[in-house]
Design an enzyme around this catalytic site. Structure first.
Site, PDB file in Angstrom:
ATOM      1  N   THR A 123     -27.615   1.669 -28.852  1.00 53.29           N
ATOM      2  CA  THR A 123     -26.873   2.604 -29.930  1.00 53.29           C
ATOM      3  C   THR A 123     -26.424   3.998 -29.512  1.00 53.29           C
ATOM      4  O   THR A 123     -26.943   4.412 -28.424  1.00 53.29           O
ATOM      5  CB  THR A 123     -27.876   2.914 -31.151  1.00 53.29           C
ATOM      6  OG1 THR A 123     -27.750   3.896 -31.915  1.00 53.29           O
ATOM      7  CG2 THR A 123     -29.204   3.073 -30.555  1.00 53.29           C
ATOM      8  N   ASP A 124     -25.466   4.635 -30.177  1.00 49.68           N
ATOM      9  CA  ASP A 124     -25.061   5.914 -29.576  1.00 49.68           C
ATOM     10  C   ASP A 124     -26.262   7.231 -29.789  1.00 49.68           C
ATOM     11  O   ASP A 124     -26.257   7.877 -29.061  1.00 49.68           O
ATOM     12  CB  ASP A 124     -23.902   6.334 -30.364  1.00 49.68           C
ATOM     13  CG  ASP A 124     -23.869   6.612 -31.801  1.00 49.68           C
ATOM     14  OD1 ASP A 124     -25.190   6.567 -32.518  1.00 49.68           O
ATOM     15  OD2 ASP A 124     -23.280   7.247 -32.730  1.00 49.68           O
ATOM     16  N   GLU A 125     -27.485   6.650 -30.593  1.00 43.75           N
ATOM     17  CA  GLU A 125     -28.311   7.462 -30.894  1.00 43.75           C
ATOM     18  C   GLU A 125     -29.190   7.818 -29.724  1.00 43.75           C
ATOM     19  O   GLU A 125     -30.044   8.888 -29.441  1.00 43.75           O
ATOM     20  CB  GLU A 125     -29.442   7.010 -32.065  1.00 43.75           C
ATOM     21  CG  GLU A 125     -28.529   6.922 -33.074  1.00 43.75           C
ATOM     22  CD  GLU A 125     -29.393   6.602 -34.364  1.00 43.75           C
ATOM     23  OE1 GLU A 125     -30.666   7.025 -34.773  1.00 43.75           O
ATOM     24  OE2 GLU A 125     -28.949   5.818 -35.530  1.00 43.75           O
ATOM     25  N   TYR A 147     -37.426   5.882 -33.054  1.00 45.86           N
ATOM     26  CA  TYR A 147     -36.338   4.824 -32.976  1.00 45.86           C
ATOM     27  C   TYR A 147     -35.355   4.851 -31.775  1.00 45.86           C
ATOM     28  O   TYR A 147     -35.357   3.893 -30.719  1.00 45.86           O
ATOM     29  CB  TYR A 147     -35.591   4.805 -34.367  1.00 45.86           C
ATOM     30  CG  TYR A 147     -34.209   3.842 -34.205  1.00 45.86           C
ATOM     31  CD1 TYR A 147     -34.426   2.340 -33.919  1.00 45.86           C
ATOM     32  CD2 TYR A 147     -32.973   4.435 -34.149  1.00 45.86           C
ATOM     33  CE1 TYR A 147     -33.087   1.675 -33.426  1.00 45.86           C
ATOM     34  CE2 TYR A 147     -31.766   3.796 -34.194  1.00 45.86           C
ATOM     35  CZ  TYR A 147     -31.820   2.479 -33.796  1.00 45.86           C
ATOM     36  OH  TYR A 147     -30.717   1.600 -33.502  1.00 45.86           O
ATOM     37  N   LYS A 151     -35.131   2.540 -28.445  1.00 48.75           N
ATOM     38  CA  LYS A 151     -33.817   1.913 -28.002  1.00 48.75           C
ATOM     39  C   LYS A 151     -33.475   2.483 -26.470  1.00 48.75           C
ATOM     40  O   LYS A 151     -32.992   1.586 -25.592  1.00 48.75           O
ATOM     41  CB  LYS A 151     -32.555   2.268 -28.841  1.00 48.75           C
ATOM     42  CG  LYS A 151     -32.596   1.497 -29.972  1.00 48.75           C
ATOM     43  CD  LYS A 151     -32.889   0.074 -30.167  1.00 48.75           C
ATOM     44  CE  LYS A 151     -31.425  -0.572 -29.824  1.00 48.75           C
ATOM     45  NZ  LYS A 151     -31.224  -1.884 -29.988  1.00 48.75           N
TER      46      LYS A 151
HETATM   47  P1  NAD Z   1     -31.053  -4.702 -39.230  1.00 49.17           P
HETATM   48  O1  NAD Z   1     -32.220  -3.954 -39.217  1.00 49.17           O
HETATM   49  O2  NAD Z   1     -30.209  -4.949 -40.305  1.00 49.17           O
HETATM   50  O3  NAD Z   1     -31.530  -6.088 -38.423  1.00 49.17           O
HETATM   51  C1  NAD Z   1     -32.394  -6.388 -37.517  1.00 49.17           C
HETATM   52  C2  NAD Z   1     -32.856  -7.792 -37.306  1.00 49.17           C
HETATM   53  O4  NAD Z   1     -33.823  -8.019 -36.376  1.00 49.17           O
HETATM   54  C3  NAD Z   1     -33.728  -8.388 -38.479  1.00 49.17           C
HETATM   55  O5  NAD Z   1     -32.933  -9.633 -38.987  1.00 49.17           O
HETATM   56  C4  NAD Z   1     -35.003  -8.591 -38.339  1.00 49.17           C
HETATM   57  O6  NAD Z   1     -35.467  -9.683 -39.195  1.00 49.17           O
HETATM   58  C5  NAD Z   1     -34.846  -9.257 -36.727  1.00 49.17           C
HETATM   59  N1  NAD Z   1     -36.178  -8.550 -36.021  1.00 49.17           N
HETATM   60  C6  NAD Z   1     -36.866  -7.536 -36.275  1.00 49.17           C
HETATM   61  N2  NAD Z   1     -37.880  -7.581 -35.441  1.00 49.17           N
HETATM   62  C7  NAD Z   1     -37.713  -8.627 -34.785  1.00 49.17           C
HETATM   63  C8  NAD Z   1     -38.623  -9.550 -33.887  1.00 49.17           C
HETATM   64  N3  NAD Z   1     -39.696  -8.855 -33.363  1.00 49.17           N
HETATM   65  N4  NAD Z   1     -38.291 -10.552 -33.589  1.00 49.17           N
HETATM   66  C9  NAD Z   1     -36.992 -11.312 -33.932  1.00 49.17           C
HETATM   67  N5  NAD Z   1     -36.342 -10.757 -34.823  1.00 49.17           N
HETATM   68  C10 NAD Z   1     -36.621  -9.334 -35.286  1.00 49.17           C
HETATM   69  O7  NAD Z   1     -30.366  -4.061 -37.724  1.00 49.17           O
HETATM   70  P2  NAD Z   1     -28.733  -3.969 -37.525  1.00 49.17           P
HETATM   71  O8  NAD Z   1     -28.361  -2.663 -38.094  1.00 49.17           O
HETATM   72  O9  NAD Z   1     -27.873  -5.053 -37.559  1.00 49.17           O
HETATM   73  O10 NAD Z   1     -28.981  -3.558 -35.981  1.00 49.17           O
HETATM   74  C11 NAD Z   1     -28.604  -4.416 -34.788  1.00 49.17           C
HETATM   75  C12 NAD Z   1     -28.743  -3.912 -33.494  1.00 49.17           C
HETATM   76  O11 NAD Z   1     -27.705  -3.191 -33.637  1.00 49.17           O
HETATM   77  C13 NAD Z   1     -30.128  -3.297 -33.310  1.00 49.17           C
HETATM   78  O12 NAD Z   1     -30.339  -3.504 -32.024  1.00 49.17           O
HETATM   79  C14 NAD Z   1     -29.652  -1.597 -33.535  1.00 49.17           C
HETATM   80  O13 NAD Z   1     -30.098  -0.962 -32.741  1.00 49.17           O
HETATM   81  C15 NAD Z   1     -28.182  -1.839 -33.206  1.00 49.17           C
HETATM   82  N6  NAD Z   1     -27.192  -0.756 -33.630  1.00 49.17           N
HETATM   83  C16 NAD Z   1     -27.084  -0.833 -34.829  1.00 49.17           C
HETATM   84  C17 NAD Z   1     -26.101   0.250 -35.520  1.00 49.17           C
HETATM   85  C18 NAD Z   1     -26.069   0.590 -36.970  1.00 49.17           C
HETATM   86  O14 NAD Z   1     -25.367   1.329 -37.253  1.00 49.17           O
HETATM   87  N7  NAD Z   1     -26.685  -0.341 -37.752  1.00 49.17           N
HETATM   88  C19 NAD Z   1     -25.305   0.987 -34.777  1.00 49.17           C
HETATM   89  C20 NAD Z   1     -25.374   0.690 -33.199  1.00 49.17           C
HETATM   90  C21 NAD Z   1     -26.412  -0.296 -32.850  1.00 49.17           C
HETATM   91  P1  TYD Z   2     -29.103   6.295 -41.545  1.00 50.10           P
HETATM   92  O1  TYD Z   2     -28.090   5.510 -42.322  1.00 50.10           O
HETATM   93  O2  TYD Z   2     -30.576   6.123 -41.772  1.00 50.10           O
HETATM   94  O3  TYD Z   2     -28.496   5.935 -40.092  1.00 50.10           O
HETATM   95  P2  TYD Z   2     -28.998   7.184 -38.865  1.00 50.10           P
HETATM   96  O4  TYD Z   2     -29.887   8.096 -39.061  1.00 50.10           O
HETATM   97  O5  TYD Z   2     -29.461   5.977 -38.101  1.00 50.10           O
HETATM   98  O6  TYD Z   2     -27.727   7.726 -38.218  1.00 50.10           O
HETATM   99  O7  TYD Z   2     -28.356   7.790 -41.978  1.00 50.10           O
HETATM  100  C1  TYD Z   2     -27.239   8.194 -41.744  1.00 50.10           C
HETATM  101  C2  TYD Z   2     -27.230   9.840 -42.293  1.00 50.10           C
HETATM  102  O8  TYD Z   2     -27.490   9.893 -43.642  1.00 50.10           O
HETATM  103  C3  TYD Z   2     -28.032  10.602 -41.424  1.00 50.10           C
HETATM  104  O9  TYD Z   2     -27.598  11.704 -41.125  1.00 50.10           O
HETATM  105  C4  TYD Z   2     -29.161  10.474 -42.262  1.00 50.10           C
HETATM  106  C5  TYD Z   2     -28.681  10.552 -43.733  1.00 50.10           C
HETATM  107  N1  TYD Z   2     -29.156  10.019 -44.885  1.00 50.10           N
HETATM  108  C6  TYD Z   2     -29.213  10.918 -46.079  1.00 50.10           C
HETATM  109  O10 TYD Z   2     -28.880  11.883 -46.315  1.00 50.10           O
HETATM  110  N2  TYD Z   2     -29.941  10.323 -47.312  1.00 50.10           N
HETATM  111  C7  TYD Z   2     -30.568   9.019 -47.235  1.00 50.10           C
HETATM  112  O11 TYD Z   2     -31.097   8.576 -47.954  1.00 50.10           O
HETATM  113  C8  TYD Z   2     -30.481   8.193 -45.932  1.00 50.10           C
HETATM  114  C9  TYD Z   2     -30.900   6.942 -45.650  1.00 50.10           C
HETATM  115  C10 TYD Z   2     -29.658   8.810 -44.956  1.00 50.10           C
END
Ligand code: NAD
Ligand code: TYD
Length: 334
Positions: A123-125, A147, A151
């Site tokens: 992630t970019d985070e 988190y 990562k």
């Molecule tokens: P999500 O939380 O929707 O899904 C995570 C999945 O992993 C779930 O299905 C969960 O059951 C599974 N999981 C969790 N712990 C596990 C374990 N111990 N063993 C097996 N499975 C397990 O997450 P997402 O938003 O789909 O993100 C997927 C990946 O992409 C992550 O690695 C996250 O860091 C990365 N990512 C997410 C975003 C975003 O905006 N959502 C952006 C950049 C990168």
């Molecule tokens: P989020 O979707 O949790 O992603 P991340 O924190 O990983 O970027 O949050 C996106 C942005 O929205 C972040 O600045 C936090 C803000 N946020 C709110 O203002 N209210 C909310 O209820 C949530 C879940 C997030």
């Protein structure tokens, strides 16, 4: 190829599995997911009966299971993680276990079975916040939350396995995603579903925090390109360079749904809240030719429509129905 995908019942993983199987008709996927609160088999119902997709319920921290699954597969694409910043602040332990220990177990299994590729989805985070300019792949990692720190730790482990053991690993670092099947704890699905229920929309602090939103299918395509054509040992940032404040996103959602701005409620800020995320996608664009194809306006509208059409899906999640069901079926405690 037979690919082990972890976390394929989650938001990005389930979109990716579908995208990949459609695009590569001679490949198959073993989909390993623990079905935590964030994993959901309803995200995969259209794949029922597909002989190229096998779902395995299980935990990535289980070395015996991983040894077995790595023996049957040629490569790993690793999505599984604990992903919500707010949860990591309240209960960080699961993040350390899954994101760091789990990645270690996968790396060991991949190394032992001499996999052809290990693609780590990050992630970019991990870069932390910056007020101006974009992070490149060479920037140092200064994560702020448990988190993002977990990562970043897993990224460093993956890089070390490439350097030390020659593991054919690559890392992608994408900006915030949105789209169908995103768990309604994240900003966009939470705000859409709350607005549809006429509940208040909790905006943290002044709401001027900036995120670079990318439609999930653009991310899936970028992952596919890195997996097939990326250079071993390299890191690729993925983003759309179109930062928006949280308030802009929330106002767009309310306008699209015809709901009043009075639903917005400014609430207490998140601790160590990163002001702005911004990565440069210049490398993936120039080296692999990847470009985002969806604009935020059209894809956000499409996403809002999806949540309007899938009230059952998020209604069952918000009511805790899936959690109870999976606890009963799999005996997992979520
Ligand atoms: P999500 O939380 O929707 O899904 C995570 C999945 O992993 C779930 O299905 C969960 O059951 C599974 N999981 C969790 N712990 C596990 C374990 N111990 N063993 C097996 N499975 C397990 O997450 P997402 O938003 O789909 O993100 C997927 C990946 O992409 C992550 O690695 C996250 O860091 C990365 N990512 C997410 C975003 C975003 O905006 N959502 C952006 C950049 C990168
Ligand atoms: P989020 O979707 O949790 O992603 P991340 O924190 O990983 O970027 O949050 C996106 C942005 O929205 C972040 O600045 C936090 C803000 N946020 C709110 O203002 N209210 C909310 O209820 C949530 C879940 C997030």
């Amino acid at each position: 190829m037979n690919i082990l995908v972890t976390g394929g019942a989650g938001f990005i993983g389930s979109n990716f599995v579908r995208h990949f199987l459609e695009k590569h008709p001679s490949d198959s996927i073993v989909n390993l997911d623990k079905l935590t609160y964030a994993g959901n088999l309803d995200n995969l119902t259209d794949l029922e009966g597909n002989s190229r997709h096998r779902f395995v319920p299980g935990d990535i921290t289980d070395p015996v299971l991983l040894d077995q699954l790595a023996a049957e597969t040629d490569a790993i694409i690793h999505f599984a993680a604990e992903t919500h910043v707010d949860r990591s602040i309240v209960a960080p332990e699961a993040f350390i276990k899954t994101n760091i220990q789990g990645t270690f177990v996968l790396l060991e299994a991949s190394r032992k079975h001499k996999h052809k590729r290990f693609l780590h989805i990050s992630t970019d985070e991990v870069y932390g916040s910056r007020l101006e300019g974009d992070f490149t792949e060479k920037d140092v990692l200064t994560p702020s939350s448990p988190y993002s720190a977990s990562k970043a730790s897993s990224d460093l482990l993956v890089s070390s396995y490439h350097k030390t053991y020659g593991l054919p690993a690559m890392i992608t670092r994408c900006s915030n995603n949105y789209g169908p099947y995103q768990f309604p704890e994240k900003l966009i699905p939470l705000m859409i579903s709350n607005a549809l229920e006429d509940k208040s929309l909790p905006v943290y602090g002044d709401g001027l925090y900036i995120r670079d939103w990318l439609y999930v299918l653009d991310h899936c395509e970028a992952i596919d390109q890195v997996f097939h054509r990326g250079e071993i040992g390299e890191i690729y940032n993925i983003g759309s360079e179109s930062g928006k404040t949280n308030l802009e996103i929330v106002q767009f959602i309310l306008n699209t749904l015809g709901k009043p701005m009075s639903l917005i409620e400014h609430v207490k800020d998140r601790p160590a809240h990163d002001r702005r995320y911004a990565v440069s996608p210049q490398k993936i664009q120039s080296v692999l030719g990847w470009q985002p194809t969806y604009s935020i306006e059209s894809a956000l509208e499409k996403t809002i429509r999806w949540y309007c059409d899938h009230l059952d899906w998020w209604g069952r999640i918000k009511s805790g129905e899936y959690r109870d069901m999976y606890e009963k079926i799999y005996g997992v405690s979520l």
